[in-house]
Design a protein around this motif. Structure first.
Motif, PDB file in Angstrom:
ATOM      1  N   SER A 162      39.875  41.164  54.532  1.00 48.95           N
ATOM      2  CA  SER A 162      39.389  40.364  53.404  1.00 48.95           C
ATOM      3  C   SER A 162      40.140  39.049  53.304  1.00 48.95           C
ATOM      4  O   SER A 162      39.535  37.981  53.097  1.00 48.95           O
ATOM      5  CB  SER A 162      39.529  41.167  52.113  1.00 48.95           C
ATOM      6  OG  SER A 162      39.174  40.386  51.001  1.00 48.95           O
ATOM      7  N   CYS A 167      36.315  37.104  52.720  1.00 51.19           N
ATOM      8  CA  CYS A 167      35.067  37.743  52.270  1.00 51.19           C
ATOM      9  C   CYS A 167      35.382  39.115  51.688  1.00 51.19           C
ATOM     10  O   CYS A 167      36.497  39.622  51.809  1.00 51.19           O
ATOM     11  CB  CYS A 167      34.074  37.868  53.422  1.00 51.19           C
ATOM     12  SG  CYS A 167      34.611  38.966  54.754  1.00 51.19           S
ATOM     13  N   ALA A 168      34.385  39.689  51.039  1.00 49.39           N
ATOM     14  CA  ALA A 168      34.524  41.050  50.534  1.00 49.39           C
ATOM     15  C   ALA A 168      34.342  42.034  51.681  1.00 49.39           C
ATOM     16  O   ALA A 168      33.498  41.834  52.555  1.00 49.39           O
ATOM     17  CB  ALA A 168      33.497  41.311  49.436  1.00 49.39           C
ATOM     18  N   GLY A 181      38.606  42.225  48.281  1.00 44.23           N
ATOM     19  CA  GLY A 181      37.868  40.981  48.104  1.00 44.23           C
ATOM     20  C   GLY A 181      37.050  41.025  46.830  1.00 44.23           C
ATOM     21  O   GLY A 181      37.214  41.911  45.987  1.00 44.23           O
ATOM     22  N   GLU A 182      36.155  40.045  46.690  1.00 43.11           N
ATOM     23  CA  GLU A 182      35.352  39.933  45.475  1.00 43.11           C
ATOM     24  C   GLU A 182      33.872  39.902  45.839  1.00 43.11           C
ATOM     25  O   GLU A 182      33.280  38.830  46.037  1.00 43.11           O
ATOM     26  CB  GLU A 182      35.739  38.673  44.705  1.00 43.11           C
ATOM     27  CG  GLU A 182      37.186  38.667  44.247  1.00 43.11           C
ATOM     28  CD  GLU A 182      37.540  37.424  43.454  1.00 43.11           C
ATOM     29  OE1 GLU A 182      36.636  36.578  43.241  1.00 43.11           O
ATOM     30  OE2 GLU A 182      38.705  37.295  43.051  1.00 43.11           O
ATOM     31  N   PRO A 183      33.235  41.067  45.926  1.00 34.65           N
ATOM     32  CA  PRO A 183      31.805  41.101  46.246  1.00 34.65           C
ATOM     33  C   PRO A 183      30.978  40.500  45.112  1.00 34.65           C
ATOM     34  O   PRO A 183      31.359  40.589  43.934  1.00 34.65           O
ATOM     35  CB  PRO A 183      31.519  42.602  46.415  1.00 34.65           C
ATOM     36  CG  PRO A 183      32.552  43.273  45.574  1.00 34.65           C
ATOM     37  CD  PRO A 183      33.783  42.407  45.675  1.00 34.65           C
ATOM     38  N   GLU A 185      28.200  41.568  44.075  1.00 35.63           N
ATOM     39  CA  GLU A 185      27.803  42.746  43.317  1.00 35.63           C
ATOM     40  C   GLU A 185      28.634  43.919  43.822  1.00 35.63           C
ATOM     41  O   GLU A 185      28.968  43.985  45.009  1.00 35.63           O
ATOM     42  CB  GLU A 185      26.313  43.057  43.504  1.00 35.63           C
ATOM     43  CG  GLU A 185      25.382  41.975  43.011  1.00 35.63           C
ATOM     44  CD  GLU A 185      25.344  41.878  41.497  1.00 35.63           C
ATOM     45  OE1 GLU A 185      25.740  42.875  40.849  1.00 35.63           O
ATOM     46  OE2 GLU A 185      24.940  40.827  40.975  1.00 35.63           O
ATOM     47  N   PRO A 186      29.001  44.878  42.958  1.00 39.81           N
ATOM     48  CA  PRO A 186      29.761  46.037  43.424  1.00 39.81           C
ATOM     49  C   PRO A 186      29.004  46.781  44.523  1.00 39.81           C
ATOM     50  O   PRO A 186      27.772  46.804  44.555  1.00 39.81           O
ATOM     51  CB  PRO A 186      29.898  46.901  42.158  1.00 39.81           C
ATOM     52  CG  PRO A 186      29.749  45.941  41.028  1.00 39.81           C
ATOM     53  CD  PRO A 186      28.767  44.913  41.494  1.00 39.81           C
ATOM     54  N   ALA A 205      33.782  48.277  43.036  1.00 43.58           N
ATOM     55  CA  ALA A 205      34.073  46.851  43.171  1.00 43.58           C
ATOM     56  C   ALA A 205      35.421  46.612  43.835  1.00 43.58           C
ATOM     57  O   ALA A 205      35.630  45.577  44.479  1.00 43.58           O
ATOM     58  CB  ALA A 205      34.039  46.172  41.808  1.00 43.58           C
ATOM     59  N   HIS A 206      36.336  47.534  43.675  1.00 41.60           N
ATOM     60  CA  HIS A 206      37.682  47.363  44.211  1.00 41.60           C
ATOM     61  C   HIS A 206      38.350  48.726  44.283  1.00 41.60           C
ATOM     62  O   HIS A 206      37.903  49.705  43.675  1.00 41.60           O
ATOM     63  CB  HIS A 206      38.508  46.438  43.311  1.00 41.60           C
ATOM     64  CG  HIS A 206      38.646  46.940  41.904  1.00 41.60           C
ATOM     65  ND1 HIS A 206      39.677  47.746  41.506  1.00 41.60           N
ATOM     66  CD2 HIS A 206      37.859  46.782  40.811  1.00 41.60           C
ATOM     67  CE1 HIS A 206      39.542  48.050  40.229  1.00 41.60           C
ATOM     68  NE2 HIS A 206      38.436  47.475  39.785  1.00 41.60           N
TER      69      HIS A 206
END
Length: 302
Positions: A162, A167-168, A181-183, A185-186, A205-206
């Motif tokens: 990541s 990127c996610a 990362g930070e998508p 959308e989950p 999401a994480h």
């Protein structure tokens, strides 16, 4: 847009998903390379692995790589966190139960009697000199880092990839997942006892989401079926109230620690899970499901 690639390694399904398709090939190459390094360090099925050398030289302090130091260190933290329910010194008990080779080869064998049970030495007897990178195990014992090594690899790969590619990332190795990362959308995850089975949908999401089960890695013995999840209190395959446990935690290692502990020692692990506050989904032998600590619904991110 997301892109995903799936393959088989370590006798399980590996899946890497990224939200930048352009980096998928390179990211897969890095994940495979990391898994190869972990395998050479910590596989108990490879006679040339560092772990096999350490296990063959019980009572001696053996020089090891920093990678194996990290993996053993993580396993000892997991043992302490779980009150000994997740104990890396169960290796000899796993072998005695019959799991001494790749799971498919174990299943193809004519049922063989289990070896004589030996007491679990206990994780506190493992000697690890982190500064000098020396590792020693008690006499008549063997380390088994399988579950923790999978979770650690998922954690490490997700975080590194990541950051490197911006990127996610979602890494899945067997039943161990880690999102980083930070998508946009989950991620939508199907939680099931076995690959391909019907399951429940959750959003991630994480953090880490792991499933430990005694329904998959099973084989036959003259005394009935056996599995790989050992109860350190008895040295035998666990026979507690739950056949499967799924847990969310900030890392895959932490989630795996609790999901393994719940299957291995049953109700003895619930108190620690409750104190930690991690959501969990437990499946009993009769299929009854128990959800704890706000297990996420499909509309809620973990």
């Amino acid at each position: 847009m997301t892109a995903s690639r799936t393959w088989t390694a370590w006798s399980c399904t590996v899946r890497l998903t990224v939200d930048d398709p352009a980096v998928l090939g390179a990211a897969c190459g890095e994940l495979k390379a990391l898994m190869d390094r972990v395998d050479k360090a910590a596989s108990r099925f490879r006679p040339d692995s560092e772990l096999s050398v350490v296990n063959s030289r019980a009572d001696a302090m053996v020089p090891v790589s920093r990678l194996l130091v990290d993996l053993v260190d993580v396993s000892l933290v997991a043992a302490s966190m779980s009150g000994g329910a997740v104990d890396p010194t169960v290796g000899a008990a796993v072998i005695a139960a019959g799991y001494n080779d790749d799971i498919e080869r174990v299943r193809r064998r004519f049922p063989q009697p289990a070896e004589e049970l030996k007491p679990i030495p206990g994780w506190e007897q493992v000697r690890l000199n982190r500064k000098l990178a020396l590792l020693g195990v008690p006499q008549d014992s063997a380390l088994d880092l399988g579950a923790i090594a999978k979770a650690w690899t998922a954690d490490r790969a997700a975080l590194v990839l990541s950051k490197r590619y911006g990127c996610a990332v979602l890494v899945e190795i067997g039943g161990d997942l880690r999102a980083a990362g930070e998508p946009a959308e989950p991620w939508i995850i199907t939680v099931a006892e076995r690959a391909g089975d019907p399951g429940v949908l959750v959003t991630l999401a994480h953090g880490g989401l792991t499933t430990s089960t005694r329904t998959v890695r099973r084989w036959e013995t003259p005394d009935g079926s056996a599995h790989h999840l050992i109860d350190p209190r008895t040295g035998k395959p666990a026979d507690g109230p739950w056949r499967t446990a799924s847990v969310w935690a900030p890392t895959a290692v932490r989630a795996n620690t609790f999901s393994t502990a719940l299957v291995a020692t049953g109700e003895a692990a619930v108190g620690r899970l409750t104190l930690a506050g991690h959501p969990a989904r437990l499946v009993a032998d009769d299929g009854e499901v128990t959800e704890l600590a706000g297990w996420p619904a499909a509309s809620r991110a973990a």
